[in-house]
Scaffold this active site. Sequence first.
Site, PDB file in Angstrom:
ATOM      1  N   HIS A 141       0.795  -1.230   0.000  1.00 19.99           N
ATOM      2  CA  HIS A 141       0.000   0.000   0.000  1.00 19.99           C
ATOM      3  C   HIS A 141       0.829   1.284   0.000  1.00 19.99           C
ATOM      4  O   HIS A 141       0.508   2.250   0.692  1.00 19.99           O
ATOM      5  CB  HIS A 141      -0.949   0.003   1.184  1.00 19.99           C
ATOM      6  N   HIS A 214      -9.600   2.078   0.528  1.00 13.32           N
ATOM      7  CA  HIS A 214      -9.563   0.922   1.426  1.00 13.32           C
ATOM      8  C   HIS A 214     -10.689   0.992   2.468  1.00 13.32           C
ATOM      9  O   HIS A 214     -10.473   0.674   3.639  1.00 13.32           O
ATOM     10  CB  HIS A 214      -8.201   0.860   2.122  1.00 13.32           C
ATOM     11  N   ASP A 287      -8.445 -12.833   1.336  1.00 10.53           N
ATOM     12  CA  ASP A 287      -7.574 -11.667   1.163  1.00 10.53           C
ATOM     13  C   ASP A 287      -6.878 -11.837  -0.175  1.00 10.53           C
ATOM     14  O   ASP A 287      -5.661 -11.947  -0.260  1.00 10.53           O
ATOM     15  CB  ASP A 287      -6.563 -11.561   2.303  1.00 10.53           C
ATOM     16  N   GLU A 351     -11.690  -3.555  -2.712  1.00 12.36           N
ATOM     17  CA  GLU A 351     -10.718  -2.591  -3.220  1.00 12.36           C
ATOM     18  C   GLU A 351     -10.529  -2.796  -4.720  1.00 12.36           C
ATOM     19  O   GLU A 351      -9.869  -3.742  -5.149  1.00 12.36           O
ATOM     20  CB  GLU A 351      -9.379  -2.764  -2.495  1.00 12.36           C
TER      21      GLU A 351
END
Length: 386
Positions: A141, A214, A287, A351
């Site tokens: 990120h 996010h 994830d 996202e």
Amino acid sequence: MKLKALSLLLCSALLFQNCTSKKTETTQDSTTSTIKSIEKVDFGNLPSGEKAELYTLKNANGMVVKITNYGGIITNWLAPDKNGKYVDIALGSDSLKDYLDASPYFGALVGRYGNRIAKGKFTLDGKTYTLAQNNGVNALHGGKKGFDKVLWNATPIDGEEPQLKLTYTSADGEEGYPGKLDVEVIYTLQKDNSLKIDYQAKTDKATVVNLTNHAYFNLTGDFTKEVLDHEVILNADKFLPVDETLIPTGELKAVAGTPFDFTKSFKIGARINDPKDVQIKYGKGYDHCWVFTDTSNKLKNVASVYEPNSGRVLEVFTTEPAIQFYTGNFLDGKAKGKGVSYKFRTGFCLETEHYPDSPNQAKFPTTVLKPNETYQTTTIYKFSTK
């Protein structure tokens, strides 16, 4: 004389009324200002001494979205249930201090590169660039101080659909990335209870860019509850398997016959603990990056989430080719806000993005941005009920 006195009194009253009305519309000071559907208040000071601001966008239906120019964070999002009751459905905090103390990217703008880059390195035009390894051995990120931790310049734009324009210039070499990158993000709260996010960026040197938001959602509005009963559809026929460090292996795997098949509605919790699936084990749940069946850069409906008790429905539209679906598996109670400690699986993220680790995987769609090119994407989060 009496008539003249009465006339003077009426003129004085009208003058006072006009002045008062004008003051209500235009008065601005260091703590608060109002421009019809947009309100600004101070949100606290950063350690640098810079002041953060909090902007409240409202539409005619009653939807409220609050955004701070620190990290472009969506702090609050009030959405109606099937009975018309508006409650906050976005994980976050009412305090800048909470975001500074511990925040797993709650509601933040993520960049220069959203998601992971393997071992914090990539090569571009024959030169290797080294990034911070802030997620185990990988970069995540945008680095230790990504776009989620900087102060953006904010410009509120009033209208029937209020907007907040945020701009930020990332210096050449910031967090290890090449090129001076000029970024613009516009949040628009639309009439149909959707929030549109338009991203744009330009560079003076070849670089890599992958911007996203996010936001964490819990459509119950009760942040002590897990999100396992939320029902999800993802219009994606493939996903990206990962290794133990959550870096894609390079394979695009069909979702059919796996716990990753959300082409039909499934509860988040239905298969999230499948002990036989190594991908579930690696992610501690979901994830992963799903690749849309429609990979065009057209705006398309890519996901929906339904919460049966409240009746809330969240739909996602995007021009991006993929989405990271994350189920809050690393929430551990350290992040606090809104009167709770955020625990395991009390929020989910959708996202929109390009693929993780694209700079190191030639077969993935490119995330390279060159001078004289414009990076431009759009994502919409739309709420309704049923």
